[in-house]
Design a protein around this motif. Structure first.
Motif, PDB file in Angstrom:
ATOM      1  N   ARG A 330       0.852  -0.884  -0.171  1.00 34.23           N
ATOM      2  CA  ARG A 330      -0.425   0.409   0.116  1.00 34.23           C
ATOM      3  C   ARG A 330       1.114   0.742   0.002  1.00 34.23           C
ATOM      4  O   ARG A 330       2.431   1.462   0.400  1.00 34.23           O
ATOM      5  N   PRO A 331       0.195   2.202  -0.595  1.00 31.37           N
ATOM      6  CA  PRO A 331       0.871   3.973  -0.127  1.00 31.37           C
ATOM      7  C   PRO A 331       2.126   3.675   0.671  1.00 31.37           C
ATOM      8  O   PRO A 331       1.160   3.603   1.782  1.00 31.37           O
ATOM      9  N   LEU A 332       2.859   4.490   0.564  1.00 29.57           N
ATOM     10  CA  LEU A 332       4.033   4.872   1.747  1.00 29.57           C
ATOM     11  C   LEU A 332       3.916   5.803   2.414  1.00 29.57           C
ATOM     12  O   LEU A 332       4.698   6.473   3.257  1.00 29.57           O
ATOM     13  N   GLY A 333       3.061   6.873   1.399  1.00 28.65           N
ATOM     14  CA  GLY A 333       3.309   7.927   2.501  1.00 28.65           C
ATOM     15  C   GLY A 333       3.830   8.872   1.498  1.00 28.65           C
ATOM     16  O   GLY A 333       4.240   9.082   0.256  1.00 28.65           O
ATOM     17  N   SER A 334       4.089  10.826   1.518  1.00 34.64           N
ATOM     18  CA  SER A 334       4.821  11.495   0.822  1.00 34.64           C
ATOM     19  C   SER A 334       6.090  11.617   1.808  1.00 34.64           C
ATOM     20  O   SER A 334       6.727  12.839   0.955  1.00 34.64           O
ATOM     21  N   TYR A 335       6.994  10.969   2.194  1.00 35.32           N
ATOM     22  CA  TYR A 335       7.821  11.502   2.804  1.00 35.32           C
ATOM     23  C   TYR A 335       8.069  12.520   4.388  1.00 35.32           C
ATOM     24  O   TYR A 335       8.540  12.179   4.957  1.00 35.32           O
ATOM     25  N   ASP A 392       4.623  -1.804   8.590  1.00 31.98           N
ATOM     26  CA  ASP A 392       3.813  -2.848   8.758  1.00 31.98           C
ATOM     27  C   ASP A 392       4.254  -3.659   7.642  1.00 31.98           C
ATOM     28  O   ASP A 392       3.254  -4.979   7.590  1.00 31.98           O
ATOM     29  N   GLY A 393       5.529  -4.292   7.688  1.00 38.39           N
ATOM     30  CA  GLY A 393       5.737  -5.857   7.146  1.00 38.39           C
ATOM     31  C   GLY A 393       6.559  -5.677   5.869  1.00 38.39           C
ATOM     32  O   GLY A 393       7.158  -4.530   5.593  1.00 38.39           O
ATOM     33  N   ALA A 394       7.325  -6.886   6.090  1.00 39.13           N
ATOM     34  CA  ALA A 394       8.056  -7.076   4.974  1.00 39.13           C
ATOM     35  C   ALA A 394       7.435  -6.542   3.673  1.00 39.13           C
ATOM     36  O   ALA A 394       6.163  -7.082   3.307  1.00 39.13           O
ATOM     37  N   ARG A 395       8.231  -6.312   2.678  1.00 37.62           N
ATOM     38  CA  ARG A 395       7.678  -5.951   1.276  1.00 37.62           C
ATOM     39  C   ARG A 395       8.741  -6.142   0.386  1.00 37.62           C
ATOM     40  O   ARG A 395       9.454  -6.159   0.219  1.00 37.62           O
ATOM     41  N   GLY A 396       8.038  -6.536  -1.185  1.00 36.48           N
ATOM     42  CA  GLY A 396       9.350  -7.043  -2.244  1.00 36.48           C
ATOM     43  C   GLY A 396       8.761  -5.635  -2.546  1.00 36.48           C
ATOM     44  O   GLY A 396       8.758  -5.104  -2.593  1.00 36.48           O
ATOM     45  N   ALA A 397      10.479  -5.289  -3.663  1.00 34.83           N
ATOM     46  CA  ALA A 397      11.208  -4.629  -3.524  1.00 34.83           C
ATOM     47  C   ALA A 397      11.703  -5.410  -5.335  1.00 34.83           C
ATOM     48  O   ALA A 397      12.271  -6.544  -5.147  1.00 34.83           O
ATOM     49  N   LEU A 398      11.816  -3.630  -5.835  1.00 33.86           N
ATOM     50  CA  LEU A 398      12.896  -4.442  -6.932  1.00 33.86           C
ATOM     51  C   LEU A 398      13.442  -2.747  -7.565  1.00 33.86           C
ATOM     52  O   LEU A 398      13.452  -2.245  -6.998  1.00 33.86           O
ATOM     53  N   VAL A 399      15.176  -2.926  -7.604  1.00 33.38           N
ATOM     54  CA  VAL A 399      16.272  -1.960  -8.689  1.00 33.38           C
ATOM     55  C   VAL A 399      15.743  -2.207  -9.895  1.00 33.38           C
ATOM     56  O   VAL A 399      15.351  -2.511 -11.024  1.00 33.38           O
ATOM     57  N   VAL A 400      15.402  -0.839 -10.066  1.00 25.49           N
ATOM     58  CA  VAL A 400      15.054   0.222 -11.226  1.00 25.49           C
ATOM     59  C   VAL A 400      16.216   1.609 -11.221  1.00 25.49           C
ATOM     60  O   VAL A 400      16.923   2.162 -10.342  1.00 25.49           O
ATOM     61  N   GLU A 401      16.249   1.386 -12.478  1.00 27.42           N
ATOM     62  CA  GLU A 401      17.347   2.682 -13.045  1.00 27.42           C
ATOM     63  C   GLU A 401      16.057   3.821 -12.592  1.00 27.42           C
ATOM     64  O   GLU A 401      14.292   4.325 -12.645  1.00 27.42           O
TER      65      GLU A 401
END
Length: 414
Positions: A330-335, A392-401
């Motif tokens: 879900r969205p992480l917010g605006s930092y 709120d827990g572990a999330r999958g992530a992907l390295v991108v340009e």
């Protein structure tokens, strides 16, 4: 995401608290930031206050408007309209005197023989081990007079120490100068109404002096937004800041001018670094992706601070690199809404962190979570799969340009 709380502000007591987004999406109020004489105020402090600042951070020992209650709305105004930023926190370290050029050229890894009078440069100030002390915008006003428009660290003290120890014939002072940023696609209309059509002749990363109703200013085609923008550096800011703010507001209102804080969604989209989180004394320019001849010129004659350390790092290779990441969930917010109060740990098939996400947010127009992460070189290739720990827990992530948007940075040059 839950609505952001707007704490009240007592001019004699406390500044608004920075709201924090909880793991379940609620918003709580942090303890208020107290008003102390040891914490400074921007020359525009009371003017920006009148426009409804909802939260402050402290930057260069100075209260800094973080947002005005709606960070996402501010983001859209930056993309489609015109915005004004109180960035008086960007203290101007003025370097002048007979040795000013040689001293400044020793202070930064860029070759300033390639910097004309009237030109601006994004630079690093590096430590003997190559670590990053600051990443200011440098303005060359005269052959031997420079301003360093500082990010958040005490570079003035560092420069004073170097000048004293090295016997440099320079004068170092904090100039009575404070910038405002005018950013967004309608910025040119506002600036033309203020300064006339000549303002359009100022090229990207160049500067020119103007006078506005008797106020002396330096205007540069720079900004921390990734959009079309200008910075207005006001001389005698302690005296004239209110007058300049009012003049900008009067010119901007017909164009829908909106006050905003630093738009971290947009700067993350642009791959822009923030001192204190993405870059610190513990990182060097090569590790954060600035291994460019123009940013770290190891072939120049000047023996800048950190030159040998960075030469060794280039020869032996670095062990980690800052990359772009897309983060699921879900969205992480605006930092800048308090949604990321610590770096997120990065994992790769184990329970021991191998790196960290240093900045992250939800990008409304990309409709995904994006961020900047420091990871081992072996995990820095695009499409590498990672796991990111969040509140709120572990999330999958992907390295991108990166940058995520406008990779050639054409937009601010329009």
């Amino acid at each position: 995401m839950a609505d952001v709380i707007h704490p009240t502000f007592d001019n004699t007591a406390t500044a608004p608290a920075t709201p924090t987004v909880t793991a379940t999406g609620g918003v709580v109020e942090n303890p208020a930031v107290m008003l102390y004489t040891r914490l400074r105020k921007s020359p525009y402090f009371w003017k920006s206050r009148e426009r409804g600042v909802a939260a402050y951070s402290v930057y260069n020992h100075t209260y800094h408007p973080r947002h005005y209650g709606d960070p996402v709305g501010e983001y859209w105004s930056l993309l489609h309209g015109v915005t004004v930023w109180d960035v008086g926190v960007e203290r101007q370290l003025e370097i002048s005197g007979p040795d000013a050029f040689d001293f400044t050229n020793m202070l930064v890894p860029r070759d300033l023989t390639k910097c004309d009078v009237g030109q601006c440069k994004y630079v690093f100030v590096t430590a003997p081990d190559g670590g990053i002390i600051n990443d200011p915008v440098l303005l060359r006003l005269e052959e031997n007079r420079f301003w360093l428009s500082l990010a958040d660290s005490d570079v003035g003290l560092w420069a004073q120490g170097l000048a004293h120890a090295g016997g440099w014939n320079v004068e170092l002072r904090e100039a009575d100068v404070a910038p405002l940023q005018i950013q967004g696609p309608r910025a040119k209309q506002v600036m033309t109404d203020l300064f006339g059509a000549d303002i359009l002749d100022v090229p990207y990363y160049r500067l020119r002096e103007f006078e506005l109703d008797g106020m002396r200013v330096v205007v540069s085609r720079t900004g921390y937004s990734g959009e079309v923008g200008y910075e207005i550096y006001l001389h005698d800011a302690s005296r004239d800041a209110g007058r300049l703010w009012d003049a900008v507001w009067e010119a901007g209102e017909p164009h829908g001018l909106r006050p905003i804080g630093p738009c971290h969604i947009r700067r993350i989209e642009a791959g822009m670094l923030a001192y204190g989180c993405d870059i610190t004394l513990d990182t060097n320019p090569l590790e954060v992706g600035y291994d460019y001849h123009w940013m770290v010129d190891l072939d120049q004659e000047a023996d800048f601070v950190g030159k040998e350390a960075l030469r060794r790092a280039r020869e032996t290779g670095i062990s980690r690199l800052m990359v772009g990441v897309e983060i699921g969930g879900r969205p992480l917010g605006s930092y800048n809404d308090g949604s990321m109060i610590e770096p997120f740990p990065v994992y790769s098939g184990g329970t021991t962190p191998v790196g960290s996400v240093t900045s992250a947010c939800y990008s409304p127009r990309l409709d995904r979570n994006i961020g900047l992460a420091m990871v081992p070189i072996g995990l820095s290739t695009a499409d590498t799969e990672l796991t990111v720990g969040t509140p709120d827990g572990a999330r999958g992530a992907l390295v991108v340009e990166k940058p995520f948007i406008d990779p050639r940075k054409e937009t601010p040059k329009l």
